[in-house]
Write a protein that holds these residues in place. Structure first.
Motif, PDB file in Angstrom:
ATOM      1  N   LYS B 199       0.656  -1.207   0.103  1.00  0.00           N
ATOM      2  CA  LYS B 199       0.090  -0.098  -0.138  1.00  0.00           C
ATOM      3  C   LYS B 199       0.928   1.311   0.106  1.00  0.00           C
ATOM      4  O   LYS B 199       0.230   2.463  -0.298  1.00  0.00           O
ATOM      5  CB  LYS B 199      -1.103   0.153   1.131  1.00  0.00           C
ATOM      6  CG  LYS B 199      -1.712  -1.227   1.377  1.00  0.00           C
ATOM      7  CD  LYS B 199      -3.064  -1.101   2.196  1.00  0.00           C
ATOM      8  CE  LYS B 199      -4.271  -2.009   1.810  1.00  0.00           C
ATOM      9  NZ  LYS B 199      -3.623  -3.137   2.536  1.00  0.00           N
ATOM     10  N   GLY B 224       1.491   6.951  -0.465  1.00  0.00           N
ATOM     11  CA  GLY B 224       0.642   5.919  -0.723  1.00  0.00           C
ATOM     12  C   GLY B 224       0.363   5.593  -2.082  1.00  0.00           C
ATOM     13  O   GLY B 224       0.764   6.346  -3.023  1.00  0.00           O
ATOM     14  N   ASN B 226      -1.348   3.119  -5.282  1.00  0.00           N
ATOM     15  CA  ASN B 226      -2.144   2.205  -6.107  1.00  0.00           C
ATOM     16  C   ASN B 226      -1.656   0.685  -6.465  1.00  0.00           C
ATOM     17  O   ASN B 226      -0.584   0.637  -6.787  1.00  0.00           O
ATOM     18  CB  ASN B 226      -3.046   2.743  -7.220  1.00  0.00           C
ATOM     19  CG  ASN B 226      -3.513   4.130  -6.754  1.00  0.00           C
ATOM     20  OD1 ASN B 226      -3.932   4.280  -5.394  1.00  0.00           O
ATOM     21  ND2 ASN B 226      -3.459   5.116  -7.770  1.00  0.00           N
TER      22      ASN B 226
END
Lengths: 596, 268
Positions: B199, B224, B226
């Motif tokens: 993540k 962060g 995807n």
């Protein structure tokens, strides 16, 4: 050929070519190169059927023949390989891709070539033009009938169809036959011109989606004999080799032949008068030379695979970063389409200036922004794009092999995650990053309690996703004095998952066949009833008759049929989805094989 | 005497008239009117009176005071805005204005203090009042959550999406969700687990010794990410998740034709 591959190939051969070809094919797959006699003897299939099956397999490029291993004069041997047969699974994806790139004409050309294996350009163009013409007619006809344009026409139709129905033949609404009854002048404008189809064909050849079949070398010919067909100067000197020559080794591989083919798509059957005259005319048409005899074309699967690989990389970039970055990568890959060899590790270096100029005009990005995006792509840990120099504003390459490795790794991680849970996935990723770890270290890094971590590690070990490496402190490998390190090897794990994918697809196909078999009676009944309904509707029956016929199927049976249809569609689409995983894993494994 | 009285009365009348006139002018020129415009319209009006009227309208909250390159502009305030702030006093209105001007990026309380020239205690009291009236909201944001303006260049976007381990540590400590005192190393361990979950990604940059959070001349940055691909095709079939996958053969007890998991999946 592993057992799973052979099983899957057998199922695919059976679905597409029938049981005889399946028998011969699987025998060849299991047994390696064999000559005709041995095949007949061991499969028990009669000679002529074996010959026909071998013809079918050769036509589709699944089987190659060469002179025997025992020297000149020994019978020719036939060999099959799994790869080509497994491609059959991917046919829908090829057809769909061509449809998105080249429209309906391209789609039909590829479909015809996939079905026939090898075809000359002229026959392909003619067949596709005929099909397109019929489609146009069919649309026109259905409009006519729905509007009830001609009472006389429908009367003829009713008589004709009832006559056909009386013999319980499976009735499709026979649009071709109906064409007879429509005044020809109405249909004149609805023909597909050969020129258009030829254009589409040439475009496909230019972008290398189609290629010429390599000319056949006569089996058993002496080493000095030149290849039989023209147009190949400078062929390599040894025609008798164990590996068949690849189509790319011939210089005219992508040259469109000069062809005289003028005309339009033919409507099926006759507005001409007289059977004999018609037959005579048709024979004359077929024997007309179009200038491209002997030059057969086949679909270039490798080119499609490169296209799929590019698509996978672009969508990965879009998922990870954003739309603009993926557009830049798409431009870079498009520019390198024909300059990069299929097995290259990365594309040829492209300067930032070139990239900026080749961006699609709808993207109004300023030059410094493009530079920033390229820097971002280079800095990304996934390393999709690399920098290869400073000239021309910066030279950039797309790292193809690394991107494939990352995609394969993501596939493996996703499998572990879905199958064993997110904490096992955490352990798996941890081991992929840190290579070798002791059990205690795994617990610490992953922050999972000791008991659970041990359990998960042992489960992964049992499934062979994780391996154990023993490092002894003393020569006697005593357990208390040995380090046991857990590790994940990406390549062998990928191979194992690939075999699992093959088994899964075979399972899905089996289940689909089973479901059809179970409900065979029901399916046949529904087909008959549909046929009756169609004929009655066309002849203008009253609604009571229609409902009477419809009630011949009970409600439960209707439900069953609907459920069956859903099941089969689901299984079909699942096969395509698993094929996507197969493609990623196969590409990754092939890329490592070529570099090592 | 009567002269004086008359004058005062005219003054009173004048004020109301002048107010209405100014309001009309504002409505005619919705972009705002300057002093010059008012003067041209009512040349007989003395500057002091004009200033008085304008101040009155401003304090009533019916007029907005803006500054542009050439001077001051007065604009009609929309009544809805005026209604919202009824009952608040001037300072609150000022603070609210300052926050509103910051747009959707938000503003630090320190910056509010600078812009409104109010002491810190006052500003805090006013902020609490406004929050209780639900007119503003406090967003405690770490640098990583700063609103990303999509028109900014990608480099700035990317750099603003990073958070150093030091910032994360401070944020977690401030939130006070942990009963135990966490050190920066503990936070880094936790962030590493997030990396292994796929993540978060980490990069290391060189940092000057002495800047907060730098260890050995390096700082770790986290952000962060995807997922790269959707869940792969194999796991969308029952076979991909089947616990008895190895034992499955056609003709065996466990076979694709009679598989219970497949039957369930097909009927789903």
């Amino acid at each position: 050929m592993t057992a799973q591959e052979v099983r899957l190939c057998g199922l695919l051969l059976r679905e597409h070519f029938g049981e005889v070809v399946e028998k011969v094919g699987t025998h060849l797959l299991r047994g390696g190169a064999q000559n005709l006699r041995i095949i007949i003897h061991e499969t028990g299939v009669p000679l002529d059927l074996v010959k026909k099956s071998l013809c079918v397999l050769v036509q589709h490029g699944a089987c190659v023949f060469s002179s025997g291993r025992k020297g000149a004069g020994s019978p020719t041997e036939y060999r099959t390989s799994c790869d080509r047969i497994l491609r059959i699974l991917r046919y829908p994806r090829y057809i769909y891709t061509t449809k998105t790139l080249y429209g309906d004409t391209g789609e039909l050309i590829i479909e015809e070539l996939l079905q026939r294996g090898h075809m000359t350009m002229s026959s392909t163009v003619k067949t596709v033009a005929d099909r397109l013409t019929q489609n146009m007619e069919g649309q026109y006809l259905s409009v006519c009938i729905n509007q009830g344009l001609s009472k006389l026409f429908s009367l003829f139709l009713k008589v004709f169809l009832v006559l056909r129905f009386l013999f319980f033949v499976e009735i499709e609404y026979d649009k071709e036959t109906a064409a007879v009854l429509i005044p020809p002048f109405l249909l004149e404008g609805l023909c597909m011109d050969y020129g258009e189809v030829s254009n589409a064909f040439s475009k496909l050849v230019e972008t290398h989606f189609l290629q010429r079949c390599p000319p056949m070398v006569a089996a058993g010919a002496a080493a000095s004999a030149a290849p039989a067909t023209p147009a190949t100067p400078g062929t390599p000197a040894a025609p008798v080799s164990t590996a068949p020559p690849s189509p790319e080794s011939f210089p005219d591989c992508y040259k469109v032949p000069h062809m005289t083919l003028v005309g339009r798509g033919k409507r099926q059957l006759c507005s001409e008068d007289g059977e004999d005259q018609r037959n005579a005319k048709r024979a004359k048409m077929d024997s007309q030379a179009h200038g491209d005899e002997g030059i057969c074309w086949q679909v270039n699967f490798e080119r499609f695979h490169l296209h799929f690989r590019d698509q996978a990389i672009i969508s990965a970039v879009a998922n990870k970063l954003d739309q603009t970055s993926s557009e830049i990568v798409r431009t870079m890959l498009r520019m390198s389409e024909v300059t990069t060899s299929p097995t290259a590790t990365c594309t040829k270096p492209l300067s930032a200036n070139e990239i900026f100029r080749s961006l699609p005009p709808s993207y109004n990005i300023a030059r410094p922004i493009v530079d920033q995006y390229l820097t971002l792509l280079v800095d990304d840990p996934m390393e999709f794009v690399g920098k290869a120099g400073e000239s021309g504003g910066g030279m950039y390459v797309v790292n193809l092999h690394r991107a494939l490795a990352n995609l394969a790794r993501a596939t493996l991680e996703s499998v572990v995650q879905e199958r064993f849970g997110s904490r096992s996935a955490r352990i798996f990723r941890l081991l992929l990053r840190k290579r070798h770890l002791e059990q205690k270290q795994v617990e610490d890094f992953a922050m999972i309690p000791a008991k659970e971590a041990k359990d998960m590690l042992y489960t992964l070990l049992a499934q062979n996703l994780v391996q154990l490496q023993e490092i002894p402190k003393t020569p006697d490998f005593a357990p208390s004095r040995t380090f046991y390190l857990y590790t994940v090897n990406q390549l062998p794990t990928a191979r194992m998952l690939l075999q699992n994918c093959y088994k899964t697809v075979a399972n899905l196909i089996e289940r689909r066949l089973f479901e059809s078999r179970e409900n065979k009676r029901l399916l046949e009944k529904s087909q008959r009833i549909e046929a009756i309904l169609a004929s009655l509707q066309a002849s203008g029956a009253e609604p009571e008759q229609l409902t009477e016929v419809e009630e011949m199927i009970t409600a439960t049976e209707k439900q069953q049929l609907e459920a069956l249809r859903l099941h089969i569609n689901k299984l079909d689409s699942a096969e395509n989805q698993v094929d996507e995983s197969i493609f990623l894993l196969e590409s990754y494994i092939n890329s490592t094989a070529s570099t090592s | 005497m009567s002269e004086v009285k008359l004058k005062r009365e005219t003054n009173v009348l004048d004020v109301v008239e002048v107010e209405n006139r100014i309001k009309e002018l504002c409505q005619q020129l919705p972009h705002g009117i300057t002093d010059q415009v008012i003067q041209n319209d009512m040349p007989h009006l003395e500057p002091q009176q004009r200033a008085m009227v304008i101040n009155k309208l401003l304090s009533l909250g019916q007029l907005d005071l803006l500054r542009n390159s050439s001077g001051l502009l007065y604009r009609m305030k929309d009544t809805q805005g005026a209604g919202k702030m009824k009952g608040s006093d001037n300072q609150e209105k000022l603070v609210y204005q300052v926050i509103e001007d910051a747009g959707n990026k938000g503003i630090w309380s320190r910056d509010i203090r600078f812009k409104s020239n109010l002491p810190l205690t006052e500003v805090n009291k006013i902020l609490k009042n406004l929050e209780s009236k639900k007119l503003i909201k406090a967003v405690k944001s770490v640098a990583a959550e700063a609103a990303i303006d999509s028109k900014q260049s990608p480099m700035v976007q990317r750099n603003s999406s990073f958070a150093t381990s030091h910032e994360v540590w401070k944020y977690i400590c401030e939130l006070g969700i942990s009963k135990v005192d966490l050190s920066m190393d503990d936070i880094e361990t936790i962030l590493n687990t997030l990396i292994y979950d796929g993540k978060v990604e980490m990069s290391v940059i060189a940092a000057k010794e002495g800047t907060a959070g730098s260890v050995d001349g390096q700082m770790k940055l986290y952000r962060g990410v995807n997922a790269v691909i959707q869940p792969t095709g194999l796991v969308r079939t029952p076979c991909g998740l089947c616990p008895v996958f190895e034992d499955c053969h056609d003709g065996g007890e466990i076979s694709p034709s009679h598989c219970v998991y497949m039957a369930e999946w097909l009927d789903f």
